[in-house]
Motif scaffolding. Structure first.
Motif, mmCIF file in Angstrom:
data_model
loop_
_atom_site.group_PDB
_atom_site.id
_atom_site.type_symbol
_atom_site.label_atom_id
_atom_site.label_comp_id
_atom_site.label_asym_id
_atom_site.label_seq_id
_atom_site.Cartn_x
_atom_site.Cartn_y
_atom_site.Cartn_z
ATOM 1 N N LEU A 58 -14.841 -5.155 -7.232
ATOM 2 C CA LEU A 58 -14.615 -5.010 -8.680
ATOM 3 C C LEU A 58 -14.174 -3.597 -9.043
ATOM 4 O O LEU A 58 -13.460 -3.397 -10.030
ATOM 5 C CB LEU A 58 -15.892 -5.361 -9.442
ATOM 6 N N ALA A 59 -14.588 -2.593 -8.247
ATOM 7 C CA ALA A 59 -14.170 -1.214 -8.514
ATOM 8 C C ALA A 59 -12.660 -1.069 -8.378
ATOM 9 O O ALA A 59 -12.005 -0.390 -9.182
ATOM 10 C CB ALA A 59 -14.888 -0.259 -7.565
ATOM 11 N N GLY A 102 -4.693 9.569 -18.810
ATOM 12 C CA GLY A 102 -4.409 9.952 -17.434
ATOM 13 C C GLY A 102 -5.578 10.681 -16.777
ATOM 14 O O GLY A 102 -5.902 10.443 -15.611
ATOM 15 N N ILE A 103 -6.218 11.572 -17.545
ATOM 16 C CA ILE A 103 -7.386 12.294 -17.019
ATOM 17 C C ILE A 103 -8.498 11.313 -16.676
ATOM 18 O O ILE A 103 -9.120 11.390 -15.602
ATOM 19 C CB ILE A 103 -7.881 13.333 -18.050
ATOM 20 N N ALA A 109 -10.473 7.186 -10.518
ATOM 21 C CA ALA A 109 -9.982 7.034 -9.148
ATOM 22 C C ALA A 109 -10.858 7.800 -8.155
ATOM 23 O O ALA A 109 -11.095 7.342 -7.033
ATOM 24 C CB ALA A 109 -8.539 7.525 -9.062
ATOM 25 N N ILE A 110 -11.345 8.972 -8.584
ATOM 26 C CA ILE A 110 -12.214 9.759 -7.711
ATOM 27 C C ILE A 110 -13.528 9.026 -7.421
ATOM 28 O O ILE A 110 -14.054 9.066 -6.310
ATOM 29 C CB ILE A 110 -12.491 11.135 -8.349
ATOM 30 N N THR A 112 -13.989 5.706 -7.661
ATOM 31 C CA THR A 112 -13.807 4.329 -7.201
ATOM 32 C C THR A 112 -14.310 4.107 -5.767
ATOM 33 O O THR A 112 -14.994 3.103 -5.495
ATOM 34 C CB THR A 112 -12.328 3.916 -7.334
ATOM 35 N N PRO A 113 -14.007 5.006 -4.795
ATOM 36 C CA PRO A 113 -14.483 4.746 -3.417
ATOM 37 C C PRO A 113 -15.994 4.599 -3.319
ATOM 38 O O PRO A 113 -16.486 3.738 -2.564
ATOM 39 C CB PRO A 113 -13.988 5.976 -2.661
ATOM 40 N N SER A 114 -16.789 5.436 -4.060
ATOM 41 C CA SER A 114 -18.246 5.337 -3.971
ATOM 42 C C SER A 114 -18.741 4.022 -4.573
ATOM 43 O O SER A 114 -19.667 3.389 -4.047
ATOM 44 C CB SER A 114 -18.903 6.525 -4.678
ATOM 45 N N TRP A 115 -18.113 3.590 -5.670
ATOM 46 C CA TRP A 115 -18.482 2.290 -6.255
ATOM 47 C C TRP A 115 -18.082 1.157 -5.314
ATOM 48 O O TRP A 115 -18.783 0.157 -5.190
ATOM 49 C CB TRP A 115 -17.797 2.109 -7.615
ATOM 50 N N ALA A 116 -16.919 1.310 -4.676
ATOM 51 C CA ALA A 116 -16.393 0.238 -3.815
ATOM 52 C C ALA A 116 -17.280 0.013 -2.584
ATOM 53 O O ALA A 116 -17.275 -1.077 -2.001
ATOM 54 C CB ALA A 116 -14.971 0.578 -3.378
#
Length: 486
Positions: A58-59, A102-103, A109-110, A112-116
């Protein structure tokens, strides 16, 4: 996200609704469609991020939605530049929204990997008042998206009625208020009938853009020389009557937009080397004040005015226009009821009905004066031809349909046409608390009849509410949004 919500609300209310009036612009159909998609998407994201973390796959879905949102934003920028000239404040607001968005997307995006890396699912994450605020933003932007979807669908299915014939020979016409709901359709009808149109407008560049350069635009009456020649002047200008509370300041705004502007037209006529033959000036059924509920007396053009603000406003407006008779100009004042069509008050009035939440307001027994916009255009042409044969005469005309209905009857008919229930009730007290004196427009009414129009031989195309609403509603749409005229 909170900043995005605040800026977005400002942009929608101030630019899209108030100053640019996008739902009433025929050229804004595609832009409104893009706005609807973006707003409804944003509504879900606001609420989703206010209350939950998006874990696992979902992330990545969340990040993908934001990237798609950026693409739609770029498409929106291109569409806006193709169809209208944006004011400076809107360009600045859009730039800040784009930078802020955009910010936020970068920060997302930064993270997202930890949530994923977490197990897939929504994890409740409440942030106190910030979450409450973002949920409110989500609800607001979703409603805005629905509003834009209604308007876009309406404009998509709009088509012209039979051409309106104003005069046998090409005329030079000065129009004020030509960017409003009625004014836009009037100007297009005049051009289609072969007449030369000059528009008085606060934004000449933007207005010229809207009409594809087919009209001359001026910012003030002072821009006209005394040698300028017009056969007719059509005065429709006036700030929106419904909306802000009628404080002393707002009352002055309403007076200036009507009386002061009309006085400017009269002053120019007084010094013009060649006088126009006719002045057609707007007024409203508010001239008669309010009619006590239970009083079923029909009000014709000879019925007396009242002592309340909206009546006095109309009286002063008409008295100002009447001065033109001193200079040999024929004057007709058109007392408009609620005008039914794609723009104006009807779309917002019918939105609760579309959603199945419609019903009477207050007692529902208040009389509602109305007229279809096509009968407005045809009636205006009819009055033009009649008054042109007069000599320095003044006449008021009630621009209302011959069928008189109460507010409850109007909503019930709308429910029948749209196949929706109309069982809900809007109590009078909250409306009065919100709008103050202005609430009389909604909670009281007048049983106005078009005696002068019918007496002069005018025949209405849409004499009943049912016919008018059936003509406006779009039976071919898969969703029952407001559609074509005719």
């Amino acid at each position: 996200m909170a900043l995005q919500g605040c800026l977005g609300a400002f942009d929608t209310i101030y630019h899209h609704e108030l100053t640019q009036a996008l739902p009433q612009r025929i050229t804004a159909q595609r832009e409104l469609k893009i706005h609807a998609i973006r707003s409804i998407t944003y509504g879900g994201l606001f609420i989703g991020l206010a209350l939950w973390e998006w874990h696992g796959l979902l992330a990545w879905v969340l990040l993908g939605i934001f990237l798609v949102e950026i693409v739609f934003t770029l498409i929106d920028f291109v569409e806006e530049d193709k169809t209208r000239l944006l004011p400076a404040t809107e360009r600045v607001t859009h730039t800040i929204l784009a930078v802020n968005g955009g910010i936020f997307t970068g920060v997302l995006a930064i993270n997202t990997p930890s949530w994923a890396m977490q197990p897939i699912g929504f994890v409740l994450s409440f942030h106190g008042w910030l979450s409450v605020f973002l949920v409110l933003c989500g609800i607001g932007v979703t409603l805005s998206g629905i509003r834009d979807a209604f308007a876009s669908r309406a404009l998509k299915y709009m088509k012209s009625e039979s051409p309106v014939h104003f005069a046998d020979t090409p005329q030079r016409v000065l129009v004020t208020g030509g960017t409003g709901f009625i004014g836009q359709l009037l100007v297009k009808a005049l051009i289609q009938d072969g007449h030369e149109v000059t528009l008085l407008t606060r934004n000449p560049k933007s207005t010229a853009w809207d009409f594809d350069g087919q009209v001359r635009c001026i910012a003030s009456m002072q821009a006209l020389s005394q040698s300028a020649r017009f056969d007719a002047v059509i005065n429709l200008a006036g700030a929106r009557i419904l909306g802000q509370r009628w404080t002393d300041r707002q009352k002055q705004v309403l007076r200036n937009s009507r009386i002061k502007l009309t006085q400017g037209v009269i002053d120019w006529i007084a010094h013009a080397e060649t006088k126009p033959q006719i002045l057609l000036s707007a007024s409203a059924v508010g001239y008669y004040g309010v009619q006590v509920q239970g009083d079923n007396t029909p009000l014709s053009e000879t019925s007396p005015p009242s002592a309340i603000f909206m009546s006095q406003l109309c009286q002063d407006w008409e008295d100002t226009a009447k001065q033109a008779t001193q200079y040999g100009v024929n004057v007709a004042c058109m007392r408009f009821g609620m005008v039914l069509g794609q723009g104006g008050a009807l779309p917002m009035m019918l939105m609760p009905v579309y959603l199945g939440l419609g019903g009477r307001m207050g007692t529902g027994k208040q009389w509602l004066a109305w007229i279809h916009v096509q009968d407005v255009l045809r009636g205006l042409a009819h009055v033009w031809q009649i008054q042109a044969a007069q000599h320095a005469d003044f006449q008021a005309y009630n621009f209302t349909a011959p069928e008189t209905v109460t507010q409850a009857e109007f909503i019930a008919t709308a429910g029948q046409v749209l196949k929706r229930p109309t069982v809900f009730v809007t109590p009078a007290k909250p409306v009065r608390l919100l709008l103050g004196e202005q609430a009389d427009i909604l909670l009281e009414g007048q049983r106005v009849i078009p005696a002068a129009l019918q007496g002069s031989g005018f025949v209405f195309t849409y004499p009943t509410v049912k016919l008018a609403l059936q003509a406006i509603e779009c039976p071919k749409c898969d969703l029952p949004f407001i559609g074509k005229i005719g």
